[in-house]
Scaffold this active site. Structure first.
Site, PDB file in Angstrom:
ATOM      1  N   GLY A   6       0.804  -1.214   0.000  1.00  0.00           N
ATOM      2  CA  GLY A   6       0.000   0.000   0.000  1.00  0.00           C
ATOM      3  C   GLY A   6       0.841   1.269   0.000  1.00  0.00           C
ATOM      4  O   GLY A   6       1.998   1.266   0.436  1.00  0.00           O
ATOM      5  N   ASP A  52      -2.768  -7.388   6.942  1.00  0.00           N
ATOM      6  CA  ASP A  52      -4.045  -7.028   6.336  1.00  0.00           C
ATOM      7  C   ASP A  52      -4.259  -7.676   4.973  1.00  0.00           C
ATOM      8  O   ASP A  52      -3.556  -8.602   4.591  1.00  0.00           O
ATOM      9  CB  ASP A  52      -4.144  -5.499   6.222  1.00  0.00           C
ATOM     10  CG  ASP A  52      -3.054  -4.897   5.335  1.00  0.00           C
ATOM     11  OD1 ASP A  52      -2.054  -5.583   5.042  1.00  0.00           O
ATOM     12  OD2 ASP A  52      -3.195  -3.729   4.922  1.00  0.00           O
ATOM     13  N   GLY A  82       0.051  -5.641   1.131  1.00  0.00           N
ATOM     14  CA  GLY A  82      -1.121  -5.648   0.263  1.00  0.00           C
ATOM     15  C   GLY A  82      -0.790  -6.045  -1.161  1.00  0.00           C
ATOM     16  O   GLY A  82      -1.650  -6.566  -1.874  1.00  0.00           O
ATOM     17  N   GLU A 107       3.821  -5.517   8.328  1.00  0.00           N
ATOM     18  CA  GLU A 107       2.977  -4.416   8.806  1.00  0.00           C
ATOM     19  C   GLU A 107       3.100  -4.126  10.298  1.00  0.00           C
ATOM     20  O   GLU A 107       3.021  -2.969  10.721  1.00  0.00           O
ATOM     21  CB  GLU A 107       1.500  -4.697   8.465  1.00  0.00           C
ATOM     22  CG  GLU A 107       1.184  -4.682   6.985  1.00  0.00           C
ATOM     23  CD  GLU A 107       1.528  -5.999   6.289  1.00  0.00           C
ATOM     24  OE1 GLU A 107       1.408  -6.049   5.056  1.00  0.00           O
ATOM     25  OE2 GLU A 107       1.897  -6.966   6.985  1.00  0.00           O
TER      26      GLU A 107
END
Length: 384
Positions: free
Chosen positions: A71, A149, A118, A141
């Site tokens: 991300g 996630d 991601g 993360e």
């Protein structure tokens, strides 16, 4: 992630048609193909369109030396003073994750570089995921005060033993061979053969998974793990990362580090201790809950966690982590709270609490993930 150096006239995602085959290329090479709101929107647009038309096969790859580094953290940081600045893109990203897991047509990811966070959600759930010796995977993360996630509380919780807990908490990296061995990729193909494989897949013009499989196997090689592979440390990982709390996991890992032949543990342990205490606690709980949750339940939970973390419901660590590790790059985050003991478990409960119905992630409950069963057919599973 910095944006300089990119021609703003260039599309962030290239969508090409070759016969009845479609090719998606993540096209932000100087930013390691990070996933911005525009990337999410374009990917969703192409996939929704192609699922309904005469497309037979979809290939996805990354331009440059990365598949996708995950991300766009700068986006989150820049929106930190607005309560729901990133709500729409987070919602769209989780819908995209669900769509990829349950997609009706055959997809192949060609991963010849970095595939993290991601970004890896565009690799692992595919029917076929091809990796090379240049592939690097991680879910780091928790090191920035975030959580594992984009469906990885579902994926990691289904890896053998407590390997998923280990990967989520430490952010440890896996190479292409290890991804195949662990079942998160289906085939290992040397990078010099990847272009020829792509040409071969395009020429098939077929949606038959067996035909696609046969073509990939023409280029793929059997996987043999290096002697020092982390996957050969499963007994130690299970012994330590099966503990009930992050504190107990660290204590057990420290005890193992003192034993002869366990020099590999020290750098991993050092990174673990540098991570956000809040991020570690949230991540471990999410992975453990994931073992008993469906794909839809995991994605809904992760959506709640993401929004509550961005809202600093428990701690501002995510913004401090992004600042220290990716923006100012001083690599000296000041976590708040600064120790595991100071992280209030009752406050952690708040980030898992369901929203009101109008704020929840609304996705179907009944679809099964195409990733299910991938591990059972992997090299690692067959080797016991």
């Amino acid at each position: 992630m910095a944006q300089e150096g990119r021609n703003t006239d260039e599309p962030v995602v290239l969508g090409e048609g070759k016969g009845d085959v479609r090719l998606l290329t993540l096209n932000r090479p100087r930013q390691l193909n990070v996933i911005s709101p525009e990337v999410v929107s374009k990917l969703a647009e192409y996939l929704e369109k192609w699922e309904k038309d005469g497309t037979k096969l979809i290939l996805i790859k990354g331009a440059g030396r990365a598949f996708s580094a995950g991300g766009d953290l700068r986006m989150f940081y820049d929106g930190r003073n607005s309560k729901d600045a990133c709500l729409e893109v987070v919602y769209r990203m989780y819908w995209l994750c669900y769509h990829i897991h349950t997609y009706k047509k055959t997809q192949v990811s060609l991963v010849n570089g970095i595939s993290m966070g991601g970004g890896a959600s565009l690799m692992v759930p595919m029917k076929f995921s091809v990796v090379t010796e240049k592939t690097v995977f991680a879910t780091p993360e928790s090191s920035i005060g975030f959580h594992t996630d984009c469906g990885f509380s579902y994926i990691h919780s289904r890896l053998p033993g407590h390997l998923g807990d280990f990967l989520a908490l430490t952010g440890a990296r896996l190479n292409g061979k290890e991804l195949v061995a662990a079942g998160m990729a289906t085939h290992f193909v040397p990078s010099e053969k990847l272009v020829d494989l792509e040409v071969r897949l395009v020429s098939l013009n077929s949606d038959d998974p067996d035909v696609v499989l046969s073509a990939i196997e023409e280029f793929s090689e059997k996987v043999h793990l290096d002697e020092d592979s982390i996957l050969n440390k499963q007994s130690i990982i299970d012994r330590c990362f099966s503990k009930d709390s992050v504190k107990e996991i660290i204590q057990a890992f420290e005890a193992e580090a003192s034993k002869e032949g366990n020099g590999w543990i020290s750098p991993v342990l050092k990174g673990l201790k540098r991570s956000s205490p809040t991020g570690l606690k949230i991540t471990l709980r999410s992975i453990r809950e994931g073992r008993k949750q469906t794909l839809a339940e995991c994605l809904k939970k992760e959506f709640r966690l993401t929004m509550n973390i961005l809202r600093t419901t428990v701690s501002p660590d995510v913004y401090e982590g992004i600042r220290a590790l990716t923006i100012e790059k001083d690599n000296s985050p000041k976590w708040n709270p600064s120790t595991l003991e100071e992280v209030d478990d009752e406050k952690v409960d708040l980030v898992f609490k369901p929203f009101g119905d109008d704020l929840e992630l609304h996705i179907p409950e009944t679809e099964e993930s195409r990733w299910d069963g991938k591990y059972e057919n992997s090299v690692y599973a067959k080797q016991g």
